[in-house]
Write a protein that holds these residues in place. Structure first.
Motif, PDB file in Angstrom:
ATOM      1  N   VAL A 102      -5.320 -16.495   5.663  1.00 22.87           N
ATOM      2  CA  VAL A 102      -6.689 -16.955   5.920  1.00 22.87           C
ATOM      3  C   VAL A 102      -7.487 -15.762   6.422  1.00 22.87           C
ATOM      4  O   VAL A 102      -7.238 -15.255   7.522  1.00 22.87           O
ATOM      5  CB  VAL A 102      -6.711 -18.099   6.946  1.00 22.87           C
ATOM      6  CG1 VAL A 102      -8.137 -18.558   7.203  1.00 22.87           C
ATOM      7  CG2 VAL A 102      -5.861 -19.264   6.469  1.00 22.87           C
ATOM      8  N   PHE A 103      -8.440 -15.286   5.613  1.00 23.13           N
ATOM      9  CA  PHE A 103      -9.280 -14.155   5.976  1.00 23.13           C
ATOM     10  C   PHE A 103     -10.558 -14.680   6.636  1.00 23.13           C
ATOM     11  O   PHE A 103     -11.268 -15.503   6.054  1.00 23.13           O
ATOM     12  CB  PHE A 103      -9.627 -13.318   4.746  1.00 23.13           C
ATOM     13  CG  PHE A 103      -8.457 -12.548   4.194  1.00 23.13           C
ATOM     14  CD1 PHE A 103      -8.159 -11.285   4.670  1.00 23.13           C
ATOM     15  CD2 PHE A 103      -7.655 -13.096   3.209  1.00 23.13           C
ATOM     16  CE1 PHE A 103      -7.083 -10.575   4.171  1.00 23.13           C
ATOM     17  CE2 PHE A 103      -6.581 -12.396   2.700  1.00 23.13           C
ATOM     18  CZ  PHE A 103      -6.291 -11.127   3.185  1.00 23.13           C
ATOM     19  N   ASP A 131      -4.811 -17.116  -1.268  1.00 19.41           N
ATOM     20  CA  ASP A 131      -5.477 -16.804  -0.012  1.00 19.41           C
ATOM     21  C   ASP A 131      -6.810 -17.542   0.092  1.00 19.41           C
ATOM     22  O   ASP A 131      -7.356 -18.020  -0.906  1.00 19.41           O
ATOM     23  CB  ASP A 131      -5.710 -15.295   0.108  1.00 19.41           C
ATOM     24  CG  ASP A 131      -4.406 -14.528   0.231  1.00 19.41           C
ATOM     25  OD1 ASP A 131      -3.394 -15.139   0.628  1.00 19.41           O
ATOM     26  OD2 ASP A 131      -4.390 -13.317  -0.064  1.00 19.41           O
ATOM     27  N   ILE A 132      -7.330 -17.584   1.305  1.00 21.06           N
ATOM     28  CA  ILE A 132      -8.575 -18.303   1.605  1.00 21.06           C
ATOM     29  C   ILE A 132      -9.513 -17.360   2.342  1.00 21.06           C
ATOM     30  O   ILE A 132      -9.080 -16.596   3.217  1.00 21.06           O
ATOM     31  CB  ILE A 132      -8.300 -19.549   2.469  1.00 21.06           C
ATOM     32  CG1 ILE A 132      -7.309 -20.474   1.763  1.00 21.06           C
ATOM     33  CG2 ILE A 132      -9.589 -20.298   2.790  1.00 21.06           C
ATOM     34  CD1 ILE A 132      -6.586 -21.407   2.693  1.00 21.06           C
ATOM     35  N   ILE A 155     -10.623 -22.386  12.201  1.00 23.79           N
ATOM     36  CA  ILE A 155      -9.708 -21.377  11.646  1.00 23.79           C
ATOM     37  C   ILE A 155      -8.265 -21.817  11.853  1.00 23.79           C
ATOM     38  O   ILE A 155      -7.436 -21.730  10.936  1.00 23.79           O
ATOM     39  CB  ILE A 155      -9.978 -20.015  12.311  1.00 23.79           C
ATOM     40  CG1 ILE A 155     -11.433 -19.600  12.108  1.00 23.79           C
ATOM     41  CG2 ILE A 155      -9.031 -18.960  11.757  1.00 23.79           C
ATOM     42  CD1 ILE A 155     -11.832 -18.371  12.908  1.00 23.79           C
ATOM     43  N   THR A 156      -7.958 -22.286  13.049  1.00 20.84           N
ATOM     44  CA  THR A 156      -6.588 -22.715  13.340  1.00 20.84           C
ATOM     45  C   THR A 156      -6.187 -23.907  12.478  1.00 20.84           C
ATOM     46  O   THR A 156      -5.051 -23.976  11.990  1.00 20.84           O
ATOM     47  CB  THR A 156      -6.465 -23.083  14.826  1.00 20.84           C
ATOM     48  OG1 THR A 156      -6.921 -21.998  15.623  1.00 20.84           O
ATOM     49  CG2 THR A 156      -5.030 -23.397  15.192  1.00 20.84           C
ATOM     50  N   HIS A 157      -7.098 -24.838  12.275  1.00 19.41           N
ATOM     51  CA  HIS A 157      -6.798 -26.011  11.450  1.00 19.41           C
ATOM     52  C   HIS A 157      -6.507 -25.595  10.012  1.00 19.41           C
ATOM     53  O   HIS A 157      -5.570 -26.110   9.388  1.00 19.41           O
ATOM     54  CB  HIS A 157      -7.965 -26.992  11.497  1.00 19.41           C
ATOM     55  CG  HIS A 157      -7.589 -28.370  11.081  1.00 19.41           C
ATOM     56  ND1 HIS A 157      -8.465 -29.442  11.113  1.00 19.41           N
ATOM     57  CD2 HIS A 157      -6.411 -28.886  10.594  1.00 19.41           C
ATOM     58  CE1 HIS A 157      -7.855 -30.526  10.687  1.00 19.41           C
ATOM     59  NE2 HIS A 157      -6.622 -30.215  10.355  1.00 19.41           N
ATOM     60  N   MET A 158      -7.295 -24.666   9.490  1.00 24.86           N
ATOM     61  CA  MET A 158      -7.057 -24.184   8.126  1.00 24.86           C
ATOM     62  C   MET A 158      -5.701 -23.487   8.030  1.00 24.86           C
ATOM     63  O   MET A 158      -4.955 -23.686   7.064  1.00 24.86           O
ATOM     64  CB  MET A 158      -8.180 -23.223   7.726  1.00 24.86           C
ATOM     65  CG  MET A 158      -8.150 -22.756   6.282  1.00 24.86           C
ATOM     66  SD  MET A 158      -8.688 -24.009   5.094  1.00 24.86           S
ATOM     67  CE  MET A 158      -7.109 -24.675   4.534  1.00 24.86           C
ATOM     68  N   ILE A 166      -3.344 -15.423   9.897  1.00 25.33           N
ATOM     69  CA  ILE A 166      -4.790 -15.209   9.940  1.00 25.33           C
ATOM     70  C   ILE A 166      -5.074 -13.716   9.955  1.00 25.33           C
ATOM     71  O   ILE A 166      -4.461 -12.972  10.729  1.00 25.33           O
ATOM     72  CB  ILE A 166      -5.412 -15.892  11.168  1.00 25.33           C
ATOM     73  CG1 ILE A 166      -5.150 -17.404  11.131  1.00 25.33           C
ATOM     74  CG2 ILE A 166      -6.914 -15.617  11.248  1.00 25.33           C
ATOM     75  CD1 ILE A 166      -5.573 -18.120  12.390  1.00 25.33           C
ATOM     76  N   GLN A 167      -6.000 -13.288   9.111  1.00 27.41           N
ATOM     77  CA  GLN A 167      -6.441 -11.896   9.050  1.00 27.41           C
ATOM     78  C   GLN A 167      -7.919 -11.841   9.439  1.00 27.41           C
ATOM     79  O   GLN A 167      -8.746 -12.541   8.857  1.00 27.41           O
ATOM     80  CB  GLN A 167      -6.252 -11.328   7.635  1.00 27.41           C
ATOM     81  CG  GLN A 167      -4.813 -11.324   7.147  1.00 27.41           C
ATOM     82  CD  GLN A 167      -3.969 -10.278   7.862  1.00 27.41           C
ATOM     83  OE1 GLN A 167      -4.477  -9.234   8.256  1.00 27.41           O
ATOM     84  NE2 GLN A 167      -2.689 -10.561   8.025  1.00 27.41           N
ATOM     85  N   LEU A 168      -8.254 -11.004  10.417  1.00 31.49           N
ATOM     86  CA  LEU A 168      -9.624 -10.876  10.908  1.00 31.49           C
ATOM     87  C   LEU A 168     -10.304  -9.680  10.256  1.00 31.49           C
ATOM     88  O   LEU A 168      -9.726  -8.584  10.198  1.00 31.49           O
ATOM     89  CB  LEU A 168      -9.637 -10.720  12.430  1.00 31.49           C
ATOM     90  CG  LEU A 168      -8.957 -11.834  13.232  1.00 31.49           C
ATOM     91  CD1 LEU A 168      -9.017 -11.535  14.722  1.00 31.49           C
ATOM     92  CD2 LEU A 168      -9.590 -13.177  12.933  1.00 31.49           C
TER      93      LEU A 168
END
Length: 685
Positions: free
Chosen positions: A303-304, A277-278, A289-292, A329-331
């Motif tokens: 991706v947190f 995870d990142i 964020i989208t690119h990652m 993606i997790q916010l």
């Protein structure tokens, strides 16, 4: 040539070209609020135009990014031409005006700039727009003075010998704007929506030609970036057409500065497993964020993203990510500094991407930086002044240092630190200071600098030491990138090569000492180190760092001669055991009369046993990962029977000594009452 003439794509496109026919009332209000906070404050003795109190009310919520951009552009333009606009107001006698209070002076200056930019033509007002009373009042007042204001502008141009008002601003600002306007357009391919091959085919069908580098961009051409495989560059002259193309409208290509692509690609290069995870420490731009997430789309990584405070912002981001079809993606609503290193949600995180708030002077377009990265609006004033105040710079550096220190407390493998600053106080000094603090403690391995895994790091102009830096230029904005990673556990890797280099495994391989020494001498004479041939005998040692353990020829010859002398003396000489400094207590042994023959034998055996125990104590009682058996000389078994005695405490568990059953018996006793053996032989281990 048109990039796209499809009728269906017209509805999706957002026209960003600003026509010079005026703006909406809400845009003027927002621009006035921004200008109120960044305008140049003059000393009281020189203050001819007053702007009211310094309190700035919150900005209005604008529906689209285009209106936000126009607000910032109007405010920045009013800041650049503040002296000229104030002189126009004073020269035309439009100021002071009792009907316009000081609190509306910012709005007056902003709308005056827009009026002269429209050549003093009336603004086109839409019937659907909701009017704002303050805007309509100031607009009516300025339009009534339009002739006097135009004459005042002409006199100012003659006074400054300027062909246009652009020549009134400082030369540094003018050159900066020229460089920003000529900057190539940087986009990256959204692999959630399309593939690079499809994009290349689409561009070819539209008449684009691929060139080698950004310096060759002219007309309908594009090139690929040398550092990031999914980043493309287009000429700046195609900005309007490209922004209105179906590729950007369908989110297949996303417009973003290259520095953020460098950051996410550095993170991607550090991940070796599909489930790692990142953590993105700051919300920043949703495009980053989208690119990652797109780079990790073929894995199970998450991706947190930290710092999503409001539920409305979280819903907005989820809608954007859903449109781009990214769902990994997790916010997190907490700020990164508020999240503990042992948070259960982040236990599988391996890399932290830290893009802190910075001065941002490396960005060529400050408005893009403010809008996309949620930068400080004070950047506009800093850019106009040409530098950042020292107190503001120290506050930013301290905040960046604290965030990097907090990131180092997490049990992650690497941290990527990226800024758009040109100041070492925010770049190298922050990283070096954090590494010197050793905040990770004794339980975690320390961090160290490593070069970013990018092809451009071999370029000395962009990579100095372990830092990746790009200076602002005509083809790129400025960027700073640093990667720190935990040191690897080298204890096991160092022991085995060192052991092989010292020749301690030769006895296991069945080599005699003469063969070992002859091999070392031969290696030295041929210029080969002692480590390499030894490691070759153990296939499992491949990949372990080797040590420089070369043995000099003279030293090897001396050792070989000494070994031969010892062989010659072994048959005729006996070793004299060293008397124990602290004799082992023999109270637990059975008592035997001293003057009998059995007593003499028992006494000699006891002395030999004590000497062996003393030698064992001299061994280093340090646990190691690889243990080698001692080399024990083959003593002859005595003829006389020995009384059984209880064994003393030994260190066989730590040193790997043989068991009592397999242990060699004591040496035979000579007539002089001394144990026989080799003279000056080294103690066995």
């Amino acid at each position: 040539m048109k990039i796209s003439d499809e009728q269906g794509a017209v509805e999706k496109r957002t026209v960003t070209v600003i026509e010079k026919n005026g703006c909406r009332d809400s845009v003027y209000i927002n621009a006035a609020k921004i200008f109120q906070g960044i305008h140049n404050k003059k000393p009281k003795d020189r203050m001819l135009v007053r702007y009211g109190n310094d309190s700035v009310s919150p900005l209005l919520t604008l529906e689209d990014e285009c209106s936000q951009r126009v607000s910032y552009e109007l405010a920045f333009s009013a800041l650049k031409y503040q002296d000229l606009l104030e002189e126009m107001l004073l020269d035309s006698c439009a100021y002071p005006c009792h009907s316009i209070p000081d609190e509306l002076t910012s709005l007056l200056v902003v709308m005056l700039y827009d009026l002269q930019d429209r050549k003093f033509e009336a603004r086109e007002i839409s019937d659907e727009e909701e009017p704002i009373a303050e805007v309509r009042k100031v607009e009516h007042f300025l339009y009534s003075f339009r002739i006097k204001l135009a004459a005042a502008l002409a006199r100012c141009r003659i006074k400054n010998d300027a062909l246009s008002i652009e020549y009134v601003v400082p030369e540094t600002i003018r050159k900066h704007e020229q460089r920003a306007s000529a900057l190539p357009l940087c986009v990256w391919i959204n692999t959630f929506k399309t593939s690079p091959e499809d994009v290349f085919d689409d561009l070819e069908n539209k008449g684009f030609t691929k060139v080698k580098s950004a310096s060759d961009l002219t007309g309908y051409t594009y090139c690929m970036d040398q550092h990031c495989h999914d980043v493309l560059f287009f000429p700046s002259s195609l900005k309007d057409e490209l922004l209105n193309s179906d590729l950007l409208a369908d989110c297949k290509l996303l417009l973003q500065d290259k520095s953020r692509s460098l950051a996410v690609h550095s993170v991607q290069a550090l991940l070796s497993t599909d489930d790692a995870d990142i953590i993105m420490a700051h919300l920043g731009s949703h495009l980053t964020i989208t690119h990652m997430a797109a780079l990790r789309s073929q894995s199970t990584s998450r991706v947190f993203v930290c710092g999503v405070k409001s539920a409305a912002k979280a819903a907005e981001l989820r809608d954007l990510f859903s449109q781009m079809e990214c769902y990994n993606i997790q916010l997190l609503h907490e700020d990164f500094i508020e999240i503990g290193p042992k948070d259960l949600r982040l236990q599988n995180a391996k890399v932290i991407l830290l893009i802190p708030q910075c001065s941002g002077l490396g960005f060529s377009n400050p408005i893009d930086f403010i809008l996309s990265e949620r930068g400080d609006v004070g950047l506009l004033k800093d850019l106009f002044q040409g530098s950042v105040p020292k107190d503001k710079l120290s506050i930013l550096a301290e905040r960046q240092f604290n965030e990097l220190m907090h990131a180092m407390k997490f049990k992650v493998q690497s941290i990527v630190y990226c800024t758009s600053s040109v100041y070492p106080e925010e770049n190298e000094l922050v990283v070096n200071k954090a590494l010197a603090s050793h905040v990770e403690g004794k339980k975690l391995k320390p961090f160290r600098l490593i070069p970013p895994v990018l092809p451009g790091c071999s370029d000395p102009e962009s990579c100095t030491d372990f830092f990746f830096k790009i200076e602002p230029s005509e083809i790129s904005s400025g960027c700073f990138l640093a990667v720190i990673a935990r040191e690897e556990d080298s204890s096991a890797k160092d022991i085995l090569p060192h052991t092989v280099a010292e020749g301690l495994l030769d006895s296991i391989l069945g080599k005699s000492k003469e063969e070992q020494m002859q091999q070392k001498v031969a290696q030295c004479e041929s210029g080969i180190t002692a480590t390499e041939p030894k490691i070759a005998e153990f296939p499992h040692l491949e990949g372990i760092p080797r040590m420089n353990a070369a043995v000099s020829v003279a030293k090897g010859i001396r050792k070989l001669k000494k070994l031969k002398k010892k062989k010659v003396k072994q048959a005729t000489s006996h070793v004299k055991l060293k008397q124990a400094i602290n004799p082992v207590s023999d109270t637990g042994l059975p008592k035997v009369p001293k003057h009998t023959a059995a007593g003499k034998v028992h006494r000699r055996q006891t002395l030999a046993r004590k000497a062996r125990a003393e030698r064992r104590k001299m061994l280093a009682m340090k646990p190691v990962e690889i243990i080698f058996p001692p080399e024990i000389p083959p003593y002859a078994r005595p003829q006389r029977s020995q009384p059984k005695t209880p064994a003393h405490n030994s260190c066989s568990d730590c040193t790997g000594a043989k068991s009592a059953r397999d242990r060699a018996p004591p040496p035979p006793v000579s007539k002089a009452g001394k144990p026989a053996g080799r003279r000056n032989a080294p103690p066995s281990v």
